[in-house]
Design a protein around this motif. Structure first.
Motif, PDB file in Angstrom:
ATOM      1  N   LEU A   1       2.589 -27.034 -74.905  1.00 43.43           N
ATOM      2  CA  LEU A   1       1.502 -25.239 -74.260  1.00 43.43           C
ATOM      3  C   LEU A   1       0.895 -24.832 -75.518  1.00 43.43           C
ATOM      4  O   LEU A   1      -0.088 -24.173 -75.095  1.00 43.43           O
ATOM      5  N   SER A   2       1.979 -24.425 -75.641  1.00 43.35           N
ATOM      6  CA  SER A   2       1.558 -23.336 -77.406  1.00 43.35           C
ATOM      7  C   SER A   2       0.599 -23.739 -78.337  1.00 43.35           C
ATOM      8  O   SER A   2      -0.432 -23.642 -78.483  1.00 43.35           O
ATOM      9  N   THR A   3      -0.130 -25.146 -78.656  1.00 35.97           N
ATOM     10  CA  THR A   3      -0.912 -26.168 -79.222  1.00 35.97           C
ATOM     11  C   THR A   3      -2.169 -26.078 -78.628  1.00 35.97           C
ATOM     12  O   THR A   3      -2.831 -25.429 -79.172  1.00 35.97           O
ATOM     13  N   ARG A   4      -2.055 -25.697 -77.269  1.00 31.56           N
ATOM     14  CA  ARG A   4      -3.635 -25.568 -76.723  1.00 31.56           C
ATOM     15  C   ARG A   4      -3.688 -24.993 -76.516  1.00 31.56           C
ATOM     16  O   ARG A   4      -4.994 -24.342 -77.111  1.00 31.56           O
ATOM     17  N   GLU A   5      -3.075 -23.579 -76.424  1.00 35.23           N
ATOM     18  CA  GLU A   5      -3.449 -22.222 -76.432  1.00 35.23           C
ATOM     19  C   GLU A   5      -3.621 -21.619 -77.523  1.00 35.23           C
ATOM     20  O   GLU A   5      -4.985 -21.201 -77.345  1.00 35.23           O
ATOM     21  N   ARG A   6      -2.908 -21.771 -79.114  1.00 33.64           N
ATOM     22  CA  ARG A   6      -3.667 -21.967 -80.188  1.00 33.64           C
ATOM     23  C   ARG A   6      -4.830 -22.275 -80.798  1.00 33.64           C
ATOM     24  O   ARG A   6      -5.571 -21.501 -80.422  1.00 33.64           O
ATOM     25  N   ALA A   7      -5.336 -23.664 -79.698  1.00 35.05           N
ATOM     26  CA  ALA A   7      -6.673 -24.310 -80.083  1.00 35.05           C
ATOM     27  C   ALA A   7      -7.460 -23.237 -78.810  1.00 35.05           C
ATOM     28  O   ALA A   7      -8.526 -23.021 -80.078  1.00 35.05           O
ATOM     29  N   LEU A   8      -6.805 -22.680 -78.246  1.00 35.58           N
ATOM     30  CA  LEU A   8      -8.309 -22.292 -77.044  1.00 35.58           C
ATOM     31  C   LEU A   8      -8.157 -20.777 -77.849  1.00 35.58           C
ATOM     32  O   LEU A   8      -9.746 -20.332 -77.256  1.00 35.58           O
ATOM     33  N   ALA A   9      -7.584 -20.435 -78.065  1.00 31.53           N
ATOM     34  CA  ALA A   9      -7.642 -18.996 -79.173  1.00 31.53           C
ATOM     35  C   ALA A   9      -8.214 -19.441 -80.004  1.00 31.53           C
ATOM     36  O   ALA A   9      -9.034 -18.114 -80.288  1.00 31.53           O
ATOM     37  N   LEU A  10      -8.601 -19.915 -81.157  1.00 31.79           N
ATOM     38  CA  LEU A  10      -9.736 -20.247 -81.767  1.00 31.79           C
ATOM     39  C   LEU A  10     -11.096 -20.068 -81.250  1.00 31.79           C
ATOM     40  O   LEU A  10     -11.726 -19.883 -81.730  1.00 31.79           O
ATOM     41  N   VAL A  11     -11.593 -20.931 -79.667  1.00 30.54           N
ATOM     42  CA  VAL A  11     -12.236 -21.237 -79.556  1.00 30.54           C
ATOM     43  C   VAL A  11     -12.462 -19.662 -79.077  1.00 30.54           C
ATOM     44  O   VAL A  11     -13.794 -19.569 -79.069  1.00 30.54           O
ATOM     45  N   ALA A  12     -12.057 -19.279 -78.556  1.00 28.05           N
ATOM     46  CA  ALA A  12     -11.997 -17.531 -77.293  1.00 28.05           C
ATOM     47  C   ALA A  12     -12.803 -16.478 -78.476  1.00 28.05           C
ATOM     48  O   ALA A  12     -13.585 -15.797 -78.521  1.00 28.05           O
TER      49      ALA A  12
END
Length: 251
Positions: free
Chosen positions: A4-15
């Motif tokens: 989950l942390s890897t997914r959230e980190r990637a999505l934070a970059l997109v955001a």
């Protein structure tokens, strides 16, 4: 599998406004995986497309429509709204400038910026109403689905056929010089002559191009690439002269 942390980190970059391509390169995660996480972890609200009204400059819109049909795409932003991207080769700085100016004329006030890619520039603009202005937007590649103009678009193209033709040539076309030899008085001489080409896999987009050529009196022919009729050629002298007067080579 990613935690989950890897997914959230990637999505934070997109955001933060980063493109899926750049986040994928930085993290090593595929674009398709990141896109699926956007929907599952941070689903985008379903928003009705605002009615943008008619394009502010119809001549510029006809040109931009040609560019979009050739080398354009529309993609959603994770926080709502859409990006319009037109790919323009680095070899043609004049084309990049015209594309940028056309976007500003079609939608005054929107931001337009250049994203450098390998061998090309993506002229990019964010606006909530791009899918309304370009209803040909849809899933998959353009040549794999039906492409047709809306009645209001056809009215604009009929009023500004040359700008539409210029946009298509500037995206998927070119002006080249062919040559041949002839025997004259026992001596073989070389002759050069210009011609225009337009190449696109979509039968519908090629038909829109040839319909516009017919409207302005340009004669054309279809040349097959192997067994596929991807190429439209304009080679007759009078028709090339018309194209030179209204389109000209890329620059």
């Amino acid at each position: 599998m990613y935690d989950l942390s890897t997914r959230e980190r990637a999505l934070a970059l997109v955001a933060k406004g980063r493109s899926l391509n750049s986040v994928s390169r930085q993290t090593g995660i595929s674009r398709s995986a990141i896109r699926s996480w956007q929907d599952r972890l941070q689903p985008r609200p379903r928003m009705a497309h605002p009615d943008p009204g008619p394009p502010s400059d119809e001549s510029a819109y006809a040109y931009l429509l040609g560019l979009y049909l050739g080398d354009g795409c529309i993609s959603p932003h994770s926080r709502g709204g859409y990006y319009l991207r037109i790919a323009c080769a680095d070899d043609w700085p004049g084309l990049i400038k015209e594309c940028r100016e056309a976007i500003g004329k079609v939608r005054p006030g929107v931001g337009v910026y250049l994203a450098q890619k390998q061998g090309c520039v993506a002229v990019t603009s964010y606006c909530r109403s791009w899918p309304v202005l370009f209803p040909q937007h849809g899933p998959g590649k353009k040549h794999a689905r039906r492409i047709a103009l809306e009645p209001w678009q056809q009215v604009i193209v009929d009023a500004h056929p040359w700008e539409f033709i210029r946009g298509l040539i500037h995206s998927d076309g070119c002006r080249i010089t062919n040559w041949t030899t002839r025997l004259v008085g026992g001596e073989r001489k070389r002759y050069e002559y210009p011609r225009y080409f337009f190449s696109n896999k979509s039968d519908d987009i090629r038909r829109l191009f040839t319909d516009a050529l017919n409207r302005v009196g340009v004669e054309w022919s279809t040349l097959a690439r192997g067994s596929d009729p991807f190429n439209i050629s304009v080679a007759r002298k009078a028709s090339v002269a018309l194209m030179d007067a209204h389109v000209g080579p890329k620059y």
